[in-house]
Design a protein around this motif. Structure first.
Motif, PDB file in Angstrom:
ATOM      1  N   VAL A 195       0.948  -1.227  -0.260  1.00  0.00           N
ATOM      2  CA  VAL A 195       0.008   0.041  -0.117  1.00  0.00           C
ATOM      3  C   VAL A 195       0.697   1.096   0.057  1.00  0.00           C
ATOM      4  N   ALA A 196       1.977   1.166   0.780  1.00  0.00           N
ATOM      5  CA  ALA A 196       3.003   2.346   0.744  1.00  0.00           C
ATOM      6  C   ALA A 196       3.360   2.605  -0.475  1.00  0.00           C
ATOM      7  N   SER A 197       4.000   1.647  -1.379  1.00  0.00           N
ATOM      8  CA  SER A 197       4.481   1.846  -2.806  1.00  0.00           C
ATOM      9  C   SER A 197       3.455   2.419  -3.490  1.00  0.00           C
ATOM     10  N   LEU A 198       2.014   1.977  -3.493  1.00  0.00           N
ATOM     11  CA  LEU A 198       0.871   2.172  -4.289  1.00  0.00           C
ATOM     12  C   LEU A 198       0.523   3.658  -4.209  1.00  0.00           C
ATOM     13  N   LEU A 199       0.563   4.018  -2.921  1.00  0.00           N
ATOM     14  CA  LEU A 199       0.519   5.584  -2.704  1.00  0.00           C
ATOM     15  C   LEU A 199       1.337   6.418  -3.191  1.00  0.00           C
ATOM     16  N   ASP A 200       2.658   6.169  -3.224  1.00  0.00           N
ATOM     17  CA  ASP A 200       3.770   6.855  -3.562  1.00  0.00           C
ATOM     18  C   ASP A 200       3.486   6.911  -5.170  1.00  0.00           C
ATOM     19  N   ALA A 201       3.336   6.091  -5.611  1.00  0.00           N
ATOM     20  CA  ALA A 201       3.100   5.749  -7.165  1.00  0.00           C
ATOM     21  C   ALA A 201       1.950   6.701  -7.561  1.00  0.00           C
ATOM     22  N   VAL A 202       0.720   6.669  -6.954  1.00  0.00           N
ATOM     23  CA  VAL A 202      -0.359   7.487  -7.306  1.00  0.00           C
ATOM     24  C   VAL A 202      -0.460   8.754  -7.046  1.00  0.00           C
ATOM     25  N   THR A 203       0.402   9.298  -6.005  1.00  0.00           N
ATOM     26  CA  THR A 203       0.341  10.596  -5.411  1.00  0.00           C
ATOM     27  C   THR A 203       1.670  11.423  -6.043  1.00  0.00           C
ATOM     28  N   ASP A 204       2.474  10.633  -6.711  1.00  0.00           N
ATOM     29  CA  ASP A 204       3.335  11.103  -7.276  1.00  0.00           C
ATOM     30  C   ASP A 204       3.474  12.603  -7.873  1.00  0.00           C
ATOM     31  N   GLY A 205       2.430  12.741  -8.725  1.00  0.00           N
ATOM     32  CA  GLY A 205       2.029  14.136  -9.409  1.00  0.00           C
ATOM     33  C   GLY A 205       1.265  14.870  -8.627  1.00  0.00           C
ATOM     34  N   TYR A 206       0.987  14.554  -7.376  1.00  0.00           N
ATOM     35  CA  TYR A 206      -0.210  14.940  -6.367  1.00  0.00           C
ATOM     36  C   TYR A 206       0.194  15.109  -5.241  1.00  0.00           C
ATOM     37  N   PRO A 207       1.252  16.173  -4.713  1.00  0.00           N
ATOM     38  CA  PRO A 207       1.906  16.218  -3.389  1.00  0.00           C
ATOM     39  C   PRO A 207       0.994  16.482  -2.414  1.00  0.00           C
ATOM     40  N   VAL A 208       0.151  17.414  -2.674  1.00  0.00           N
ATOM     41  CA  VAL A 208      -1.156  17.750  -1.685  1.00  0.00           C
ATOM     42  C   VAL A 208      -1.938  16.546  -1.305  1.00  0.00           C
ATOM     43  N   LEU A 209      -2.216  15.663  -2.139  1.00  0.00           N
ATOM     44  CA  LEU A 209      -2.829  14.370  -1.984  1.00  0.00           C
ATOM     45  C   LEU A 209      -2.153  13.521  -0.966  1.00  0.00           C
ATOM     46  N   GLY A 210      -0.816  13.399  -1.417  1.00  0.00           N
ATOM     47  CA  GLY A 210      -0.047  12.588  -0.564  1.00  0.00           C
ATOM     48  C   GLY A 210       0.278  12.954   0.843  1.00  0.00           C
ATOM     49  N   ARG A 211       0.398  14.368   1.023  1.00  0.00           N
ATOM     50  CA  ARG A 211       0.503  14.817   2.337  1.00  0.00           C
ATOM     51  C   ARG A 211      -0.902  14.699   3.207  1.00  0.00           C
ATOM     52  N   ARG A 212      -1.982  14.762   2.642  1.00  0.00           N
ATOM     53  CA  ARG A 212      -3.142  14.605   3.067  1.00  0.00           C
ATOM     54  C   ARG A 212      -3.402  13.096   3.528  1.00  0.00           C
ATOM     55  N   LEU A 213      -2.812  12.309   2.820  1.00  0.00           N
ATOM     56  CA  LEU A 213      -2.927  10.887   3.327  1.00  0.00           C
ATOM     57  C   LEU A 213      -2.002  10.217   4.221  1.00  0.00           C
ATOM     58  N   ARG A 214      -0.810  10.611   4.177  1.00  0.00           N
ATOM     59  CA  ARG A 214       0.264  10.280   5.070  1.00  0.00           C
ATOM     60  C   ARG A 214       0.887  11.496   5.812  1.00  0.00           C
ATOM     61  N   ASP A 215       1.363  11.396   7.071  1.00  0.00           N
ATOM     62  CA  ASP A 215       2.082  12.591   7.706  1.00  0.00           C
ATOM     63  C   ASP A 215       3.712  12.534   7.487  1.00  0.00           C
ATOM     64  N   GLU A 216       4.119  13.429   8.083  1.00  0.00           N
ATOM     65  CA  GLU A 216       5.578  13.620   7.955  1.00  0.00           C
ATOM     66  C   GLU A 216       6.523  12.569   8.079  1.00  0.00           C
TER      67      GLU A 216
END
Length: 95
Positions: free
Chosen positions: A32-53
């Motif tokens: 799931v971590a790799s999947l989230l990396d792949a799908v949020t690569d072009g959407y950094p705000v989405l990535g930060r909304r899903l996972r913390d620092e």
């Protein structure tokens, strides 16, 4: 090559360019971590909304693989096979 689909709730779709579904190509299972990396690569705000620092899933975000919440499986290490669908649900609080 089969895709893995990630279905977004309407509240998160604006952070993904308005898309209701993001896809990642996969010829083998991904975590799931790799999947989230792949799908949020072009959407950094989405990535930060899903996972913390620290990279952990935010507590108000629930991710389901085949109807099972990943926190009850192996968390972000849960594997997702090509052709599977992942559903993201964001809890909404209010009064």
């Amino acid at each position: 090559m089969p895709d893995i689909s990630v279905v977004l709730p309407s509240i998160l779709q604006p952070l993904a360019g308005g898309q209701p579904v993001l896809t990642a190509s996969a010829d083998a299972p991904l975590t799931v971590a790799s999947l989230l990396d792949a799908v949020t690569d072009g959407y950094p705000v989405l990535g930060r909304r899903l996972r913390d620092e620290t990279g952990s899933l935010r507590r108000f975000v629930n991710i389901y693989v085949d109807g099972d919440e990943v926190r009850r499986l192996h968390g972000l290490d849960t594997e997702v096979a090509p052709g599977q669908e992942v559903l993201i649900i964001q809890s909404v609080a209010g009064g």
